[in-house]
Design a protein around this motif. Sequence first.
Motif, mmCIF file in Angstrom:
data_model
loop_
_atom_site.group_PDB
_atom_site.id
_atom_site.type_symbol
_atom_site.label_atom_id
_atom_site.label_comp_id
_atom_site.label_asym_id
_atom_site.label_seq_id
_atom_site.Cartn_x
_atom_site.Cartn_y
_atom_site.Cartn_z
ATOM 1 N N PRO A 51 0.817 -1.226 0.000
ATOM 2 C CA PRO A 51 0.000 0.000 0.000
ATOM 3 C C PRO A 51 0.850 1.275 0.000
ATOM 4 O O PRO A 51 0.480 2.272 -0.631
ATOM 5 C CB PRO A 51 -0.815 -0.106 1.300
ATOM 6 N N CYS A 55 0.890 4.228 -2.940
ATOM 7 C CA CYS A 55 0.755 5.657 -2.646
ATOM 8 C C CYS A 55 1.933 6.451 -3.211
ATOM 9 O O CYS A 55 1.757 7.524 -3.805
ATOM 10 C CB CYS A 55 0.655 5.891 -1.132
ATOM 11 N N LEU A 73 -5.681 7.881 3.883
ATOM 12 C CA LEU A 73 -5.715 6.451 4.197
ATOM 13 C C LEU A 73 -5.398 6.217 5.669
ATOM 14 O O LEU A 73 -6.054 5.399 6.343
ATOM 15 C CB LEU A 73 -4.724 5.699 3.307
ATOM 16 N N TRP A 101 -9.665 -3.062 6.542
ATOM 17 C CA TRP A 101 -8.787 -2.590 5.475
ATOM 18 C C TRP A 101 -9.573 -2.240 4.216
ATOM 19 O O TRP A 101 -9.365 -1.185 3.607
ATOM 20 C CB TRP A 101 -7.743 -3.659 5.160
ATOM 21 N N THR A 105 -9.959 1.562 2.625
ATOM 22 C CA THR A 105 -9.457 1.799 1.272
ATOM 23 C C THR A 105 -10.548 2.340 0.360
ATOM 24 O O THR A 105 -10.324 3.296 -0.402
ATOM 25 C CB THR A 105 -8.886 0.496 0.679
ATOM 26 N N THR A 108 -11.367 5.921 1.293
ATOM 27 C CA THR A 108 -10.320 6.832 0.805
ATOM 28 C C THR A 108 -10.524 7.141 -0.673
ATOM 29 O O THR A 108 -10.457 8.311 -1.095
ATOM 30 C CB THR A 108 -8.927 6.219 1.016
#
Length: 366
Positions: A51, A55, A73, A101, A105, A108
């Motif tokens: 992750p 990003c 996030l 999770w 996600t 976001t």
Amino acid sequence: MSPLFYVLFALVFLLPIPGAVYIAKHFYRTKPLQRLKQNHKKLAIAASLLPIVVCLLFAFVNITTAAIILFHLIVLLLLCDLIALIFRKCTKKAVSPDVIWIVATVLTAVLLVWGNLTARNIHATHYTVETEKPIGTPFRVALISDTHIGVTLNAENFPKLLERIVAEKPDVLLIGGDFIDESSPWPDTEAACTALGKLDIPYGVWFVYGNHDGGSFRNRQERKEQLTRLLEQNGIGILEDSSTELRDGLVLIGRADKSAKTRLPIEALMQDIVPEAYTIVLDHQPNDFNAEAAAGADLVLCGHTHGGQIFPAGPIGMIAGMNDLLYGTEKRGNTTFIVSSGAAAWSIPFRTGSKSEYVIVDIDPK
């Protein structure tokens, strides 16, 4: 700047470090990685960084965009963890790390897509102020600030925005600073200035500099000179600690940006203006309200804050004493202050804390 500003500034830049560790540890607890851990622990640890890598890939497009995605996030993962903790305390049932999770996600992604649409959807905001001064007929002012050409406004859609503003039939169009910034493509800047030069507005188009118009520190003066020439070639009036009489009884004062070392006090700019004149002050940063009110300005128009483009930047900035007003209107004595959230976004194409707008102010004689 207050000491609190520097503390908050440091926290914002330090947050991604523990935040990245938190995200990696959280992702490591998901079922796919736990199964991988049984036979390939090192590979599972490496996979937990996925992750963060995703990003950081956005950094190749824009490093600030990568930081904003990471920030959201982290915050939403923390919020989901808190809700899961409360749920477990109330029901004695645990929420799977996978569910937490996935929800964080998705939230976001949804929030940032909404933020992108909000940044691109420009609203018209109308204000009316009254005056007893002899200005004659009503006078309509259009204000656009913080266009940051090249982020969400460009050579294609900026002229369309101007068409909307012209349809409001303003008497004058004011550009309240940060017309461009460090990353504005020059072809888009030229096209935007050309579009401004074609406008037919009774009392013209007037411009003041913002803190970003000069570009980066490396080429600041050269960039400012290039922009100045381009604006002048297109008939756009530039006010930098100077004034102009728009019509009998109505004076426009344009201030140099607060960042300019040679900026004059507002008292010096108003000392030769007759008290009967209605004064409009165009000042990019809303940081000098008390002095402007004491000097007797009638209307002060500002931008700069973006209304708090990314939540909670706006409230934090106000707590840190960065601005006198974040957004909207306020009256101090006989002076009306209006702060616009701006027509575009700076650096990142997201708005999660405010809207994009242009402002129309009707000045009506009593």
